[in-house]
Design a protein around this motif. Structure first.
Motif, mmCIF file in Angstrom:
data_model
loop_
_atom_site.group_PDB
_atom_site.id
_atom_site.type_symbol
_atom_site.label_atom_id
_atom_site.label_comp_id
_atom_site.label_asym_id
_atom_site.label_seq_id
_atom_site.Cartn_x
_atom_site.Cartn_y
_atom_site.Cartn_z
ATOM 1 N N ARG A 47 0.815 -1.210 0.000
ATOM 2 C CA ARG A 47 0.000 0.000 0.000
ATOM 3 C C ARG A 47 0.849 1.260 0.000
ATOM 4 N NH1 ARG A 47 -5.386 -0.976 1.430
ATOM 5 N NH2 ARG A 47 -5.647 1.236 1.898
ATOM 6 N N SER A 48 2.108 1.130 0.439
ATOM 7 C CA SER A 48 2.913 2.322 0.706
ATOM 8 C C SER A 48 4.218 2.384 -0.067
ATOM 9 C CB SER A 48 3.225 2.400 2.210
ATOM 10 O OG SER A 48 2.047 2.598 2.946
ATOM 11 N N PHE A 49 4.410 1.518 -1.054
ATOM 12 C CA PHE A 49 5.703 1.512 -1.719
ATOM 13 C C PHE A 49 5.727 2.423 -2.946
ATOM 14 C CE2 PHE A 49 9.385 -0.691 -3.813
ATOM 15 C CZ PHE A 49 10.286 -0.424 -2.799
ATOM 16 N N GLN A 50 4.813 2.208 -3.893
ATOM 17 C CA GLN A 50 4.749 3.065 -5.075
ATOM 18 C C GLN A 50 3.367 2.945 -5.700
ATOM 19 O OE1 GLN A 50 7.336 5.260 -6.770
ATOM 20 N NE2 GLN A 50 5.242 5.885 -7.263
ATOM 21 N N GLY A 90 1.913 4.741 11.928
ATOM 22 C CA GLY A 90 3.123 5.558 11.906
ATOM 23 C C GLY A 90 4.309 4.896 11.242
ATOM 24 N N CYS A 91 4.294 3.562 11.138
ATOM 25 C CA CYS A 91 5.387 2.859 10.448
ATOM 26 C C CYS A 91 4.985 2.442 9.040
ATOM 27 C CB CYS A 91 5.838 1.640 11.251
ATOM 28 S SG CYS A 91 4.605 0.326 11.407
ATOM 29 N N ARG A 92 3.744 2.772 8.631
ATOM 30 C CA ARG A 92 3.235 2.314 7.340
ATOM 31 C C ARG A 92 3.060 3.448 6.325
ATOM 32 N NH1 ARG A 92 -1.578 -1.934 9.227
ATOM 33 N NH2 ARG A 92 -0.187 -3.473 10.222
ATOM 34 N N THR A 93 3.519 4.634 6.644
ATOM 35 C CA THR A 93 3.318 5.761 5.735
ATOM 36 C C THR A 93 4.114 5.553 4.440
ATOM 37 O OG1 THR A 93 5.105 6.942 6.861
ATOM 38 C CG2 THR A 93 2.838 7.416 7.567
ATOM 39 N N PRO A 94 3.729 6.263 3.367
ATOM 40 C CA PRO A 94 4.337 6.011 2.054
ATOM 41 C C PRO A 94 5.850 6.236 2.007
ATOM 42 C CG PRO A 94 2.253 7.149 1.765
ATOM 43 C CD PRO A 94 2.533 7.131 3.251
ATOM 44 N N MET A 95 6.467 5.433 1.165
ATOM 45 C CA MET A 95 7.896 5.560 0.868
ATOM 46 C C MET A 95 8.163 6.916 0.212
ATOM 47 S SD MET A 95 10.714 3.618 0.956
ATOM 48 C CE MET A 95 12.287 3.361 0.106
ATOM 49 N N VAL A 96 9.300 7.509 0.539
ATOM 50 C CA VAL A 96 9.649 8.813 -0.034
ATOM 51 C C VAL A 96 10.787 8.628 -1.037
ATOM 52 C CG1 VAL A 96 8.774 10.361 1.748
ATOM 53 C CG2 VAL A 96 10.975 9.225 2.099
ATOM 54 N N TRP A 97 10.510 8.965 -2.276
ATOM 55 C CA TRP A 97 11.466 8.757 -3.361
ATOM 56 C C TRP A 97 12.166 10.043 -3.789
ATOM 57 C CZ3 TRP A 97 12.451 3.812 -4.308
ATOM 58 C CH2 TRP A 97 11.476 2.868 -3.979
ATOM 59 N N GLN A 98 11.399 11.145 -3.857
ATOM 60 C CA GLN A 98 11.951 12.411 -4.345
ATOM 61 C C GLN A 98 11.476 13.542 -3.431
ATOM 62 O OE1 GLN A 98 10.122 11.201 -8.178
ATOM 63 N NE2 GLN A 98 11.883 12.258 -9.099
ATOM 64 N N SER A 107 3.015 9.106 -5.169
ATOM 65 C CA SER A 107 1.726 9.084 -5.863
ATOM 66 C C SER A 107 1.428 10.457 -6.465
ATOM 67 C CB SER A 107 0.610 8.706 -4.880
ATOM 68 O OG SER A 107 -0.664 8.822 -5.459
ATOM 69 N N SER A 108 0.634 10.455 -7.541
ATOM 70 C CA SER A 108 0.153 11.707 -8.119
ATOM 71 C C SER A 108 -1.159 12.162 -7.489
ATOM 72 C CB SER A 108 -0.046 11.535 -9.636
ATOM 73 O OG SER A 108 -1.012 10.528 -9.903
ATOM 74 N N ALA A 109 -1.703 11.372 -6.580
ATOM 75 C CA ALA A 109 -2.990 11.689 -5.958
ATOM 76 C C ALA A 109 -2.864 12.898 -5.041
ATOM 77 C CB ALA A 109 -3.499 10.493 -5.167
ATOM 78 N N ASN A 110 -3.945 13.636 -4.907
ATOM 79 C CA ASN A 110 -3.960 14.754 -3.965
ATOM 80 C C ASN A 110 -3.962 14.273 -2.531
ATOM 81 O OD1 ASN A 110 -3.975 16.786 -5.924
ATOM 82 N ND2 ASN A 110 -6.202 16.626 -6.181
ATOM 83 N N ARG A 111 -4.545 13.107 -2.294
ATOM 84 C CA ARG A 111 -4.596 12.548 -0.946
ATOM 85 C C ARG A 111 -4.194 11.082 -1.019
ATOM 86 N NH1 ARG A 111 -6.937 13.702 4.031
ATOM 87 N NH2 ARG A 111 -7.541 11.884 5.266
ATOM 88 N N THR A 112 -3.235 10.703 -0.224
ATOM 89 C CA THR A 112 -2.801 9.303 -0.184
ATOM 90 C C THR A 112 -3.438 8.611 1.015
ATOM 91 O OG1 THR A 112 -0.807 10.012 1.009
ATOM 92 C CG2 THR A 112 -0.637 9.741 -1.373
ATOM 93 N N TRP A 113 -3.430 7.289 0.997
ATOM 94 C CA TRP A 113 -4.175 6.522 2.014
ATOM 95 C C TRP A 113 -3.699 6.844 3.426
ATOM 96 C CZ3 TRP A 113 -3.108 2.211 5.296
ATOM 97 C CH2 TRP A 113 -1.772 1.778 5.291
ATOM 98 N N LEU A 114 -2.437 7.113 3.587
ATOM 99 C CA LEU A 114 -1.861 7.731 4.783
ATOM 100 C C LEU A 114 -1.034 8.920 4.312
ATOM 101 C CD1 LEU A 114 -0.625 4.693 6.957
ATOM 102 C CD2 LEU A 114 -2.489 6.261 7.526
ATOM 103 N N PRO A 115 -0.938 9.968 5.122
ATOM 104 C CA PRO A 115 -0.172 11.138 4.688
ATOM 105 C C PRO A 115 1.312 10.824 4.481
ATOM 106 C CG PRO A 115 -1.516 11.639 6.637
ATOM 107 C CD PRO A 115 -1.551 10.155 6.457
ATOM 108 N N VAL A 116 1.928 11.540 3.558
ATOM 109 C CA VAL A 116 3.383 11.489 3.391
ATOM 110 C C VAL A 116 3.972 12.479 4.384
ATOM 111 C CG1 VAL A 116 5.325 11.892 1.844
ATOM 112 C CG2 VAL A 116 3.197 10.883 0.958
#
Length: 560
Positions: free
Chosen positions: A36-39, A420-428, A437-446
């Motif tokens: 859910r949180s990788f890409q 808190g340990c499942r938030t999205p991966m940060v690439w850039q 993600s290109s979404a305005n809202r992700t399933w958990l905040p970045v």
């Protein structure tokens, strides 16, 4: 289909000219991906299989041996995939079976094994098996789940508790009985005493073995069986109290879970499972053991010999304290209790507070992160690295209104759950949503504070945490003693220092770690002769037999 090479005890695939190492898992480094949180590829704010596939070069470049995918099966997502409603299909939020096949194909082309999460202790209440089971007490699947009559006063059959809070029994008005759920009400427990259930779940595993996966991470592997007598669990003796399985605020910890899990009948079933995997050479299992009082004994039972699980992990290093005394005791207990078993060691995963936040003193986060990586990859066992760990990510602080984890919502604020340990991966760092993600809202905040740890801020940057992990993984491969060697803990260390040797064939490495936030001097015995092994992050200063460490310093040397 794999073929036996008659002149070697190895196997190969027709498309591969290199022999297959059936023991690749022993000492392997496994990279856990929380899908859910990788890409996110399709822009819906949730990671997916196509997104993961697009990032596999990054994973391979780390130098790991395998990936572990948390569940991607069809699910209502009450527990984010750990409530499976169809074991043989991919949930549309993640993609399709064809997407999965392409992921496996690319991973194999990059030299990565693929391990998938197999959640068979329970299903979703939306699974067709449960839908049929709850209709009546006489249908073909009536005994596929754990059903019990109420006590004469209408209360549950016994005092068993759910890890997610409250009774482990839920009343069902259709059958006029209670059903067992060790986790959410929406996760009814399968009845493994029924041979048809065992055959069915092994059939679901065979489906994925035929599809080319290299193994399974077995969720809650000691929860498969319960006592058919439904006896009450006794209370825990105060001196044995341990909050490693559930947060301290959870009354689940107050019981000795004698009758609701870790039952002896599990041994025979795990042997059946191993026999299935042995039909597919080179496949492996890693079991998750959740048992606060008896985890090492269970690990020994489940991994000893060649007819059980290949490896298990416990919560010795996913909780507890970061101290020389704790690690020394845990290593020695593991070696004494399971000398021919095999542990898989992790400091972080999708269920616990990230270890940088859990253990690192303020102001020492970067030195701690490097030392923890060195220590993780130096202990005896296989290793799991959780996505983002290689970036030095700490736990994300989320507002209550952003939580989605039912566990955290139930016990807030004393326990904030697993989000808190499942938030999205940060690439850039400077791209929308950190490049996730290109979404305005992700399933958990970045998390904003994660952005300066993003991959593009660390890749090819000297002394970055990411490059340190890569260098340490190279060092581990160059020294098989770290992956497969024996371990001997030393007792001549000053307080706060953990030291051990790793030996394989004619190589012995001396590993020492100052696990404190202050300088320490280690006076080695006169007969100890060391030379530098060239390990990244090995910053202890050796002067004769005097080894000086700064805060969270480390040293790896060769013994002659």
């Amino acid at each position: 289909m794999s073929h036996f090479a008659p002149d070697s005890k190895q196997y190969w695939h027709p498309s591969d000219t290199s022999p297959l190492d059936r023991n690749w898992w022993r000492g392997a480094v496994i990279y856990q991906i929380y899908p859910r949180s990788f890409q996110d590829h399709n822009g819906d704010g949730v990671g997916d299989l196509v997104g993961i596939t697009s990032r596999l070069e990054y994973v391979a470049d780390l130098g790991v041996d395998a990936i572990w995918l948390s569940p991607v099966f069809t699910s209502p997502m009450k527990d984010f995939g750990y409530d499976v409603s169809n074991y043989r299909d991919i949930d549309p939020i993640f993609g399709t079976l064809e997407d999965f096949d392409r992921l496996v194909e690319k991973a194999h082309a990059l030299g990565l094994k693929v391990i998938i999460d197999q959640v068979i202790s329970h299903t979703s209440d939306r699974h067709p098996w449960f839908a049929e089971s709850r209709v009546s007490r006489t249908n073909e699947k009536a005994n596929w789940y754990v059903w019990a009559d109420p006590k004469p006063d209408g209360s549950p059959p016994n005092n068993w508790l759910s890890i997610f809070g409250g009774s482990a029994w839920h009343w069902d008005g259709r059958r006029m009985q209670y059903y067992l759920h060790n986790f959410l009400v929406a996760q009814p427990d399968l009845n493994f005493h029924n041979p048809d259930v065992q055959n069915a779940v092994l059939g679901e595993m065979r489906f994925w073995l035929e599809r080319g996966v290299d193994g399974f991470r077995l969720d809650t592997v000691n929860f498969y069986f319960h006592s058919q007598g439904l006896e009450n669990n006794p209370p825990v003796n105060p001196e044995d109290y341990n909050a490693s399985t559930a947060p301290a605020v959870n009354p689940y910890n107050l019981q000795e879970h004698t009758y609701d899990k870790s039952r002896p009948e599990n041994i025979a079933f795990l042997k059946r499972m191993r026999a299935l995997l042995d039909e597919y050479p080179g496949k492996a299992t890693v079991g998750e053991i959740g048992d606060a009082q008896h985890q090492l004994e269970i690990m020994a039972q489940y991994t000893s010999g060649d007819d059980m699980l290949h490896m298990c992990y416990t919560f010795d290093y996913l909780g507890g304290e970061y101290s020389a005394a704790h690690f020394r005791a845990a290593i020695e207990a593991t070696e004494a209790t399971a000398p021919d078993g095999w542990i898989c060691i992790a400091f972080s995963n999708h269920d616990v507070v990230r270890h940088v936040t859990r253990w690192a003193p303020h102001g020492h986060e970067e030195r701690f992160t490097r030392q923890a990586a060195m220590l993780l990859m130096s202990m005896r066992g296989s290793v799991c690295i959780y996505q983002g760990e290689e970036l030095g990510l700490g736990e994300a602080e989320l507002a209550f209104e952003d939580l989605v984890d039912p566990y955290g919502i139930e016990f807030w604020p004393e326990f904030k759950g697993r989000d808190g340990c499942r938030t999205p991966m940060v690439w850039q760092a400077h791209i929308h949503q950190g490049g996730f993600s290109s979404a305005n809202r992700t399933w958990l905040p970045v998390p904003a504070h994660h952005l300066h740890h993003a991959v593009d801020q660390q890749e090819h940057v000297a002394n970055s945490v990411l490059e340190f992990y890569r260098a340490m993984l190279v060092f581990r491969k160059q020294h098989p003693a770290l992956a497969k060697g024996s371990i001997t803990v030393r007792h001549d260390t000053p307080e706060g220092v953990l030291a051990f040797t790793r030996t394989l064939d004619d190589e012995t490495l001396f590993c020492a770690f100052n696990m404190t936030a202050y300088p320490v001097v280690y006076e080695l015995p006169g007969e100890t002769a060391l030379s530098d092994a060239g390990a990244p992050g090995s910053d202890g200063q050796l002067d004769g037999n005097r080894l000086s460490f700064g805060p969270f310093g480390a040293y790896i040397g060769r013994m002659s």
